[in-house]
Design a protein around this motif. Structure first.
Motif, PDB file in Angstrom:
ATOM      1  N   VAL A 122      65.214  54.748  24.394  1.00 30.70           N
ATOM      2  CA  VAL A 122      64.805  54.435  23.024  1.00 30.70           C
ATOM      3  C   VAL A 122      64.959  52.935  22.826  1.00 30.70           C
ATOM      4  O   VAL A 122      66.036  52.376  23.047  1.00 30.70           O
ATOM      5  CB  VAL A 122      65.648  55.206  21.985  1.00 30.70           C
ATOM      6  CG1 VAL A 122      65.233  54.817  20.571  1.00 30.70           C
ATOM      7  CG2 VAL A 122      65.505  56.702  22.195  1.00 30.70           C
ATOM      8  N   GLU A 123      63.856  52.281  22.434  1.00 24.91           N
ATOM      9  CA  GLU A 123      63.859  50.843  22.201  1.00 24.91           C
ATOM     10  C   GLU A 123      63.403  50.540  20.785  1.00 24.91           C
ATOM     11  O   GLU A 123      62.541  51.230  20.238  1.00 24.91           O
ATOM     12  CB  GLU A 123      62.908  50.134  23.172  1.00 24.91           C
ATOM     13  CG  GLU A 123      63.352  50.126  24.595  1.00 24.91           C
ATOM     14  CD  GLU A 123      62.385  49.360  25.511  1.00 24.91           C
ATOM     15  OE1 GLU A 123      61.362  48.809  25.008  1.00 24.91           O
ATOM     16  OE2 GLU A 123      62.651  49.326  26.718  1.00 24.91           O
ATOM     17  N   HIS A 124      63.970  49.475  20.220  1.00 21.48           N
ATOM     18  CA  HIS A 124      63.515  48.942  18.940  1.00 21.48           C
ATOM     19  C   HIS A 124      62.171  48.245  19.177  1.00 21.48           C
ATOM     20  O   HIS A 124      61.876  47.822  20.305  1.00 21.48           O
ATOM     21  CB  HIS A 124      64.561  47.950  18.401  1.00 21.48           C
ATOM     22  CG  HIS A 124      64.241  47.445  17.043  1.00 21.48           C
ATOM     23  ND1 HIS A 124      63.574  46.246  16.846  1.00 21.48           N
ATOM     24  CD2 HIS A 124      64.472  47.964  15.817  1.00 21.48           C
ATOM     25  CE1 HIS A 124      63.428  46.048  15.538  1.00 21.48           C
ATOM     26  NE2 HIS A 124      63.960  47.081  14.895  1.00 21.48           N
ATOM     27  N   ILE A 144      68.889  58.744  14.794  1.00 18.44           N
ATOM     28  CA  ILE A 144      67.608  58.199  14.352  1.00 18.44           C
ATOM     29  C   ILE A 144      66.704  59.348  13.911  1.00 18.44           C
ATOM     30  O   ILE A 144      66.432  60.260  14.692  1.00 18.44           O
ATOM     31  CB  ILE A 144      66.940  57.393  15.492  1.00 18.44           C
ATOM     32  CG1 ILE A 144      67.869  56.248  15.931  1.00 18.44           C
ATOM     33  CG2 ILE A 144      65.580  56.867  15.050  1.00 18.44           C
ATOM     34  CD1 ILE A 144      67.371  55.466  17.123  1.00 18.44           C
ATOM     35  N   PRO A 145      66.258  59.312  12.649  1.00 20.13           N
ATOM     36  CA  PRO A 145      65.404  60.401  12.167  1.00 20.13           C
ATOM     37  C   PRO A 145      64.078  60.467  12.915  1.00 20.13           C
ATOM     38  O   PRO A 145      63.480  59.436  13.213  1.00 20.13           O
ATOM     39  CB  PRO A 145      65.197  60.091  10.685  1.00 20.13           C
ATOM     40  CG  PRO A 145      65.584  58.675  10.503  1.00 20.13           C
ATOM     41  CD  PRO A 145      66.483  58.289  11.638  1.00 20.13           C
ATOM     42  N   VAL A 163      59.373  55.895  11.343  1.00 22.66           N
ATOM     43  CA  VAL A 163      60.467  55.440  12.190  1.00 22.66           C
ATOM     44  C   VAL A 163      60.024  55.403  13.656  1.00 22.66           C
ATOM     45  O   VAL A 163      60.288  54.447  14.369  1.00 22.66           O
ATOM     46  CB  VAL A 163      61.712  56.343  12.028  1.00 22.66           C
ATOM     47  CG1 VAL A 163      62.808  55.935  12.991  1.00 22.66           C
ATOM     48  CG2 VAL A 163      62.213  56.298  10.580  1.00 22.66           C
ATOM     49  N   LEU A 164      59.333  56.450  14.078  1.00 20.50           N
ATOM     50  CA  LEU A 164      58.854  56.521  15.465  1.00 20.50           C
ATOM     51  C   LEU A 164      57.509  55.813  15.564  1.00 20.50           C
ATOM     52  O   LEU A 164      56.526  56.247  14.970  1.00 20.50           O
ATOM     53  CB  LEU A 164      58.703  57.967  15.917  1.00 20.50           C
ATOM     54  CG  LEU A 164      59.976  58.805  15.874  1.00 20.50           C
ATOM     55  CD1 LEU A 164      59.679  60.240  16.243  1.00 20.50           C
ATOM     56  CD2 LEU A 164      61.026  58.230  16.787  1.00 20.50           C
ATOM     57  N   VAL A 165      57.491  54.718  16.320  1.00 17.72           N
ATOM     58  CA  VAL A 165      56.262  53.943  16.480  1.00 17.72           C
ATOM     59  C   VAL A 165      55.410  54.546  17.587  1.00 17.72           C
ATOM     60  O   VAL A 165      54.202  54.705  17.438  1.00 17.72           O
ATOM     61  CB  VAL A 165      56.599  52.466  16.779  1.00 17.72           C
ATOM     62  CG1 VAL A 165      55.346  51.667  17.076  1.00 17.72           C
ATOM     63  CG2 VAL A 165      57.367  51.866  15.608  1.00 17.72           C
ATOM     64  N   SER A 166      56.061  54.885  18.717  1.00 17.69           N
ATOM     65  CA  SER A 166      55.319  55.496  19.818  1.00 17.69           C
ATOM     66  C   SER A 166      56.252  56.314  20.707  1.00 17.69           C
ATOM     67  O   SER A 166      57.449  56.034  20.797  1.00 17.69           O
ATOM     68  CB  SER A 166      54.606  54.428  20.657  1.00 17.69           C
ATOM     69  OG  SER A 166      55.552  53.609  21.322  1.00 17.69           O
ATOM     70  N   ASP A 182      61.122  51.882  14.881  1.00 16.75           N
ATOM     71  CA  ASP A 182      61.308  50.812  13.891  1.00 16.75           C
ATOM     72  C   ASP A 182      62.487  51.277  13.036  1.00 16.75           C
ATOM     73  O   ASP A 182      62.308  51.939  12.022  1.00 16.75           O
ATOM     74  CB  ASP A 182      60.045  50.621  13.060  1.00 16.75           C
ATOM     75  CG  ASP A 182      60.125  49.419  12.158  1.00 16.75           C
ATOM     76  OD1 ASP A 182      61.166  48.704  12.185  1.00 16.75           O
ATOM     77  OD2 ASP A 182      59.155  49.156  11.411  1.00 16.75           O
ATOM     78  N   TRP A 183      63.678  50.948  13.513  1.00 15.77           N
ATOM     79  CA  TRP A 183      64.919  51.429  12.898  1.00 15.77           C
ATOM     80  C   TRP A 183      65.925  50.291  12.919  1.00 15.77           C
ATOM     81  O   TRP A 183      66.047  49.598  13.936  1.00 15.77           O
ATOM     82  CB  TRP A 183      65.451  52.637  13.665  1.00 15.77           C
ATOM     83  CG  TRP A 183      66.633  53.313  13.059  1.00 15.77           C
ATOM     84  CD1 TRP A 183      67.901  53.344  13.558  1.00 15.77           C
ATOM     85  CD2 TRP A 183      66.686  54.076  11.864  1.00 15.77           C
ATOM     86  NE1 TRP A 183      68.727  54.059  12.746  1.00 15.77           N
ATOM     87  CE2 TRP A 183      67.996  54.535  11.675  1.00 15.77           C
ATOM     88  CE3 TRP A 183      65.739  54.415  10.903  1.00 15.77           C
ATOM     89  CZ2 TRP A 183      68.402  55.312  10.595  1.00 15.77           C
ATOM     90  CZ3 TRP A 183      66.125  55.177   9.819  1.00 15.77           C
ATOM     91  CH2 TRP A 183      67.432  55.628   9.678  1.00 15.77           C
TER      92      TRP A 183
END
Length: 172
Positions: free
Chosen positions: A113-115, A146-147, A153-156, A167-168
């Motif tokens: 998981v990456e920002h 992370i929701p 929140v989840l970009v991809s 995007d968190w």
């Protein structure tokens, strides 16, 4: 017959229902009645599938409190009671293909998981069902919850690369 390849627990057999071999079934599928698409179960004492047996499902019935199943060869209450607590397992290949934008939790576990900035948060350890939305439990330099909210929140999510971009707030 051999045990399932890449076993997936889709439910647990509950207590006996009546005297003719019916059993309550606690389904792990979504929707709950999705378990009815599987007409052959590998029934085992634990989730690994060790020392289990294949059993065909004769029929299902919806009750007000859930789902009951009649299994072939299980014709009395005593035999049904002996199955209480056993795991209902199928092969991963038996699962339906996930629709576009849908994912099996098992496929997300282990993903990095990456920002959006490229900062590595860690790896998905598990998911939690909260009612409002599911939550990714990400373990890295610390644990992050992370929701699972696509497009916010989840970009991809790239399962081939085993990468989820979010995007968190990195400090949250």
């Amino acid at each position: 017959m051999t045990s399932p390849i890449d076993p997936i627990v889709i439910g647990v057999i509950g207590r006996a229902f009546g005297i003719k071999g019916w059993v309550w079934v606690s389904s792990h599928t979504r929707p709950e009645d999705g378990i009815q698409r599987y007409k052959r179960w590998y029934v085992a004492p634990d989730a690994t599938g060790a020392s289990g047996q294949w059993i065909k499902v004769s029929t299902f019935a919806k009750q007000s409190n859930g789902i009951i199943a009649k299994l072939q060869g299980v014709d009395d209450r005593t035999h049904a009671e002996a199955l209480t607590g056993k795991h209902v397992i199928v092969s991963a290949a038996d699962l339906p293909k996930a629709a576009e934008g849908e994912y099996y939790w098992r496929d997300l576990v282990g993903c990095r998981v990456e920002h959006v900035s490229g900062q590595l948060f860690g790896e998905v350890q598990e998911l939690i069902e909260t009612g409002a939305n599911d939550v990714l439990v990400v373990e890295g330099d610390r644990e992050r919850l992370i929701p699972f909210i696509p497009d916010q929140v989840l970009v991809s999510i790239d399962l081939d690369k085993r990468l989820i971009v979010v995007d968190w707030d990195p400090d949250f």
